[in-house]
Design an enzyme around this catalytic site. Structure first.
Site, mmCIF file in Angstrom:
data_model
loop_
_atom_site.group_PDB
_atom_site.id
_atom_site.type_symbol
_atom_site.label_atom_id
_atom_site.label_comp_id
_atom_site.label_asym_id
_atom_site.label_seq_id
_atom_site.Cartn_x
_atom_site.Cartn_y
_atom_site.Cartn_z
ATOM 1 N N ARG A 23 -9.697 -30.811 -13.676
ATOM 2 C CA ARG A 23 -10.165 -29.528 -14.453
ATOM 3 C C ARG A 23 -9.861 -29.621 -16.033
ATOM 4 N NH1 ARG A 23 -9.252 -24.561 -10.059
ATOM 5 N NH2 ARG A 23 -11.314 -24.840 -9.046
ATOM 6 N N LYS B 152 -13.732 -23.477 9.461
ATOM 7 C CA LYS B 152 -14.046 -22.232 9.827
ATOM 8 C C LYS B 152 -15.692 -22.159 9.633
ATOM 9 C CE LYS B 152 -10.033 -19.676 10.194
ATOM 10 N NZ LYS B 152 -9.337 -18.553 9.797
ATOM 11 N N GLY C 229 -12.631 -27.829 -2.603
ATOM 12 C CA GLY C 229 -11.469 -28.943 -2.661
ATOM 13 C C GLY C 229 -11.224 -29.881 -2.134
ATOM 14 N N GLY D 133 -14.510 -21.922 -4.452
ATOM 15 C CA GLY D 133 -15.038 -20.374 -3.930
ATOM 16 C C GLY D 133 -16.299 -20.433 -5.083
HETATM 17 C C1 3PG Z 1 -10.287 -21.852 -8.049
HETATM 18 O O1 3PG Z 1 -9.158 -22.587 -7.910
HETATM 19 O O2 3PG Z 1 -11.125 -21.810 -7.023
HETATM 20 C C2 3PG Z 1 -10.241 -21.210 -9.208
HETATM 21 O O3 3PG Z 1 -9.327 -21.500 -10.248
HETATM 22 C C3 3PG Z 1 -10.238 -19.574 -8.826
HETATM 23 O O4 3PG Z 1 -8.935 -19.161 -8.363
HETATM 24 P P1 3PG Z 1 -8.645 -17.769 -7.198
HETATM 25 O O5 3PG Z 1 -9.437 -18.142 -6.084
HETATM 26 O O6 3PG Z 1 -7.182 -17.844 -7.418
HETATM 27 O O7 3PG Z 1 -9.322 -16.691 -8.373
#
Ligand code: 3PG
Length: 403
Positions: free
Chosen positions: A38, A200, A355, A378
């Site tokens: 990142r 899930k 991820g 997310g």
């Molecule tokens: C992630 O790793 O998906 C982003 O950096 C967002 O992190 P968070 O889910 O803690 O808001």
């Protein structure tokens, strides 16, 4: 369509530019950054701004420290890695938009970079507190958001700040992510195959539903497949099951059938007595023995999935096919990674998000053979669910020249 103003639209010369990045990176046991993807992905934006004579006030969150300082969540390791990558000193402030940040930001000259301490050390960040957004805005003359991974969060640094500090534009990584993911939703080349896995079904059902009108074929693996198998009356032994999602799963299958979308749930799986490892046997996915559980898709599924993937012109992959962190259960996930790489070589637009699947393409050594490997977990899911990302919405729209 991507219609936001970008760093290229910015007159950065002599300005102090606030850059929101997603430096939420994993740290190793030694406390140093263990995967700097990142950070590296944000370098084009940082280098471009520096080449234009700007000074940079960079900012990010790390982890979830809940509004107060936490030594293990300091951005100090990120500042060290960034200094090394940029080959220049990147000092870290001791506060978030407080007196130290203000003093150091004011002293910046063109070509210098400053990093603010973890935004989530301030209770105002996650509340999108106007007072924090105002203090952040006072640290610079323009705003760039390159934090695609945090664009689904309506926080002070992603929403309140760009509302107060104009121009507010997208960085190169933000643009790259939105363009590559956007191509999946906006007239994707057909056939379009979506490979969806993960533990899930509850975390993926909105994506499945949203993509129903777009994809030709879904390939389903991972723990979530067993809720679909069970919904069709199969025997799944002790495999993962979301009992309260059986009706949702059945409804999805009915809708797919009505729309003529193929849903290929992995026909066979590797089953084991324990999710931690041990002997596996290949069984039909709807005939898992009582005391066993499915831990990976089976060889027949690998072959079928591969044929579908390499024959596609657009491929999205989100979620592993099994418990791939256990080497004995990683075969299906790695096989999908390789199939995507082969599809890319044949000219397909291939995108990997989330991820675990991103880790798998790295492990299979094929990341450079995928059209786009998303830095968002997310955020990429919410984008593919068709949701508006607040951090994107807050950016300026590109003003088209009127002839
Ligand atoms: C992630 O790793 O998906 C982003 O950096 C967002 O992190 P968070 O889910 O803690 O808001």
């Amino acid at each position: 369509m991507f219609d936001k103003a970008t760093v290229r639209d910015l007159d950065a010369q002599g300005k102090r530019v606030l850059v929101r990045a997603d430096f939420n990176v994993p740290l190793g046991p030694d406390g140093e950054v263990s995967d700097d993807t990142r950070i590296v992905e944000t370098l084009p934006t940082l280098r471009y701004l520096l080449s234009k004579g700007a000074a940079i006030v960079a900012m990010s969150h790390l982890g979830r420290p809940k509004g107060k300082p936490e030594p293990g969540a300091s951005l100090a390791p990120v500042a060290r890695r960034l200094s090394r990558l940029l080959r220049q000193d990147v000092p870290l402030t001791t506060d978030v938009a407080g007196p130290d940040s203000s003093r150091l930001a004011k002293g910046l000259v063109g070509g210098q970079v400053l990093l603010l301490e973890n935004l989530r050390f301030d209770p105002g960040e996650e509340k999108n507190d106007p007072a924090l957004a105002q203090r952040l805005a006072a640290l610079g003359d323009a705003y760039v958001n390159d934090a695609f991974g945090a664009a689904h969060r309506a926080h002070a640094s992603t929403v309140g700040l760009p509302e107060r500090r104009k121009p507010a534009v997208a960085g190169f990584l933000m643009q790259k992510e939105l363009t590559a993911l956007g191509a999946l939703l906006d007239h994707p080349a057909k056939p379009f195959v979506a490979v969806i896995g993960g533990a899930k079904i509850s975390g993926k059902i909105d994506v499945l539903e949203h993509l129903l009108g777009l994809v030709d074929t879904f390939l389903i693996g991972g723990g979530m497949m067993f809720t679909l198998v069970k919904a069709q009356g199969g025997a799944i032994g002790r495999s993962l099951l979301e009992e309260d999602k059986l009706e949702t799963a059945a409804h999805f299958l009915r809708r797919a059938q009505e729309k003529g979308v193929r849903v290929l749930v992995a026909p066979d799986c590797r089953a084991a007595a324990s999710p931690q490892g041990g002997e596996t046997r290949v069984v039909a996915s709807d005939r898992v023995p009582d005391d066993w559980l499915g831990v990976d898709i089976g060889p027949e599924s690998e072959a079928q999935f591969r044929a579908e993937i390499v024959g596609a012109r657009t491929v999205l992959w989100n979620g592993p096919m099994g418990i791939f962190e256990v080497p004995a259960f990683a075969s299906g996930t790695l096989s999908v990674a390789r199939a995507l790489a082969d599809a890319t070589k044949r000219g397909a637009h291939t995108v990997v998000g989330g991820g675990d699947s991103v880790a798998a393409v790295h492990e299979a050594g094929v990341a450079s053979h995928i059209t786009h490997v998303s830095t968002g977990g997310g955020a990429s899911l919410e984008f593919l669910e068709g949701k508006t990302l607040p951090g994107v919405q807050a950016l300026d729209t590109r003003v088209q020249a009127v002839s």
